[in-house]
Scaffold this motif. Structure first.
Motif, short mmCIF file in Angstrom:
data_model
loop_
_atom_site.label_atom_id
_atom_site.label_comp_id
_atom_site.label_asym_id
_atom_site.label_seq_id
_atom_site.Cartn_x
_atom_site.Cartn_y
_atom_site.Cartn_z
N LEU A 1 39.36 32.51 117.01
CA LEU A 1 39.27 31.03 116.98
C LEU A 1 38.77 30.69 115.63
N ARG A 2 37.81 31.05 115.13
CA ARG A 2 37.32 30.51 113.78
C ARG A 2 38.23 30.77 112.80
N ARG A 3 39.13 31.66 112.56
CA ARG A 3 40.22 31.90 111.74
C ARG A 3 41.25 30.76 111.78
N LEU A 4 41.67 30.53 113.06
CA LEU A 4 42.51 29.58 113.32
C LEU A 4 42.10 28.23 113.11
N GLN A 5 40.92 27.99 113.23
CA GLN A 5 40.21 26.55 112.89
C GLN A 5 40.42 26.62 111.28
N GLN A 6 40.08 27.72 110.63
CA GLN A 6 40.05 27.62 109.25
C GLN A 6 41.35 27.39 108.55
N SER A 7 42.51 28.01 109.08
CA SER A 7 43.67 27.66 108.66
C SER A 7 44.32 26.41 108.89
N TYR A 8 43.72 25.96 109.97
CA TYR A 8 44.29 24.64 110.53
C TYR A 8 43.61 23.53 109.34
N THR A 9 42.24 23.59 109.13
CA THR A 9 41.81 22.82 108.40
C THR A 9 42.15 22.76 106.78
N SER A 10 42.46 24.13 106.51
CA SER A 10 42.79 24.28 105.10
C SER A 10 44.35 23.86 104.76
N ASP A 11 45.09 23.45 105.92
CA ASP A 11 46.30 23.06 105.83
C ASP A 11 46.29 21.29 105.85
N ARG A 12 45.27 21.00 106.45
CA ARG A 12 44.97 19.43 106.43
C ARG A 12 43.70 19.00 105.64
N PRO A 13 43.68 19.08 104.43
CA PRO A 13 42.60 18.79 103.76
C PRO A 13 41.74 17.66 104.09
N LEU A 14 42.17 16.41 104.56
CA LEU A 14 41.67 15.32 105.02
C LEU A 14 41.11 15.29 106.25
N ALA A 15 41.26 16.61 107.02
CA ALA A 15 40.53 16.95 108.36
C ALA A 15 39.31 17.40 108.25
N LYS A 16 38.99 17.88 106.96
CA LYS A 16 37.69 18.88 106.81
C LYS A 16 36.41 18.05 107.21
N GLY A 17 36.54 16.46 107.44
CA GLY A 17 35.33 15.97 107.71
C GLY A 17 35.05 15.89 109.27
N SER A 18 35.98 16.67 110.03
CA SER A 18 36.17 16.35 111.45
C SER A 18 35.29 17.51 112.11
N ARG A 19 34.55 18.28 111.57
CA ARG A 19 34.00 19.48 112.19
C ARG A 19 33.21 19.35 113.40
N HIS A 20 32.90 17.94 113.69
CA HIS A 20 32.18 17.70 114.85
C HIS A 20 33.09 17.56 115.94
N LYS A 21 34.55 17.68 115.90
CA LYS A 21 35.25 17.55 116.98
C LYS A 21 36.38 19.04 116.87
N PRO A 22 35.52 20.09 117.59
CA PRO A 22 36.21 21.21 117.65
C PRO A 22 37.77 21.43 118.36
N VAL A 23 37.75 20.77 119.34
CA VAL A 23 39.20 20.54 119.95
C VAL A 23 40.14 20.36 119.12
N SER A 24 39.97 19.03 118.35
CA SER A 24 41.15 18.78 117.33
C SER A 24 41.45 19.36 116.15
N CYS A 25 40.62 20.55 115.90
CA CYS A 25 40.56 21.37 114.58
C CYS A 25 41.29 22.58 115.32
N MET A 26 41.73 22.72 116.31
CA MET A 26 42.28 24.06 116.89
C MET A 26 43.93 23.69 116.98
N PRO A 27 44.68 24.56 116.25
CA PRO A 27 46.02 24.53 116.58
C PRO A 27 46.58 25.01 117.80
N VAL A 28 47.63 24.56 118.29
CA VAL A 28 48.35 24.98 119.64
C VAL A 28 49.09 26.19 119.20
N ILE A 29 48.83 27.16 119.51
CA ILE A 29 49.38 28.45 118.98
C ILE A 29 50.89 28.97 119.63
#
Length: 308
Positions: A278-306
């Motif tokens: 899950l951590r790797r999925l979140q990391q890959s998702y936020t790295s693809d969306r640079p402007l979303a890096k400030g949304s770490r307080h929203k774990p659901v939104s940072c998780m891609p639908v696999i």
């Protein structure tokens, strides 16, 4: 409310349905119950997100039902996943037609696979989606699953092979996973659209695929941990404090087993391995969306639908 299970679907040696599905996808013969609970919760969150996204698509299409087309629209960027879905729906069409012929029914049965093709033709721009309908893509993941199943079952005795076959028949539909289906029913009842029966079947299929991918990615995490000791020297980083980066312990080598393999058939997947996925999925998702890096307080939104 749970209904009495049929004799054919009774859990083997006390495993619940989620554990049996994990076993079918490559986990140990007796998966960890805590890992199964974690995976089931992640699967439910993923399917809930798909329902909400598909509902939004249905509203934009001015549709009063949550249909197959809305889910296909979400999957339009993944031709290979569409190919697997169409293959699954085609198999269900054949099954229904065979059952109808045996029962002597003459009425026509709507073909969901043809419905997929008709809709994909309207949104396909470069021919990639129609190629998926024709199964023109090489599915390396499907091949890997066949190879893994062959390796796992090669040395099984008759009893273990029967257990494995029963585990492969378990899914998120029918008389299986009644608790999960009840939770999904609550999600579907919360939206303002009528849900087609075919859509429920597709959601059950996507839930099964999500679970399978989580198990397979957990095995890849284990392989990385066992096979690359240099990577363990990399400083720990955390994208989301909900799923911190962890170093998994390497099993000690014994004279009987000098090499640590990635199979470890007797060692079930741990919650730490799933959380690392899950951590790797979140990391890959936020790295693809640079402007979303400030949304770490929203774990659901940072998780891609696999699954899509």
């Amino acid at each position: 409310m749970e209904t009495p299970a049929k004799p054919a679907s009774q859990p083997m040696f006390g495993l619940n349905d989620t554990q049996q599905m994990m076993y079918a996808f490559g986990d140990a013969r007796r998966p960890n119950i805590e890992t199964a609970k974690l995976i089931e919760s992640v699967v439910l969150n993923q399917i809930t997100e798909i329902v909400h996204q598909a509902t939004s698509v249905s509203h934009k299409r001015s549709s009063k039902t949550l249909g197959l087309e809305s889910i296909l629209f979400l999957m339009r960027h993944s031709p290979l996943k569409i190919q697997r879905l169409v293959k699954y729906l085609f198999a269900k069409d054949i099954s229904r037609q065979t059952k109808a012929a045996v029962d002597g029914e003459i009425e026509n049965i709507s073909k969901s696979s043809k419905r997929c093709r008709d809709f994909l033709e309207t949104i396909d721009e470069g021919g990639k989606l129609l190629a998926a309908c024709n199964e023109e893509y090489f599915d390396d993941i499907y091949l890997e699953r066949l190879v893994r199943n062959d390796k796992v079952t090669r040395n099984m005795d008759e009893k273990k092979y029967e257990e494995f076959c029963k585990a492969r028949a378990v899914g998120f539909r029918g008389s299986y996973s009644m608790k999960f289906q009840a939770s999904l029913e609550e999600v579907l009842n919360s939206i303002d659209l009528k849900v087609e029966k075919m859509t429920q079947d597709v959601l059950s299929y996507l839930a099964y695929e999500t679970l399978g991918q989580l198990v397979e990615m957990s095995l890849l995490v284990r392989r990385d941990t066992c096979g690359d000791p240099v990577a363990r020297l990399v400083p720990l980083r955390s994208v989301n404090i909900e799923y911190p980066s962890v170093h998994l312990p390497i099993p000690a080598a014994t004279p009987e087993k000098p090499e640590v393999t990635s199979e470890l058939s007797g060692h079930p997947i741990t919650t730490a391995e799933v959380r690392e996925v899950l951590r790797r999925l979140q990391q890959s998702y936020t790295s693809d969306r640079p402007l979303a890096k400030g949304s770490r307080h929203k774990p659901v939104s940072c998780m891609p639908v696999i699954a899509i």
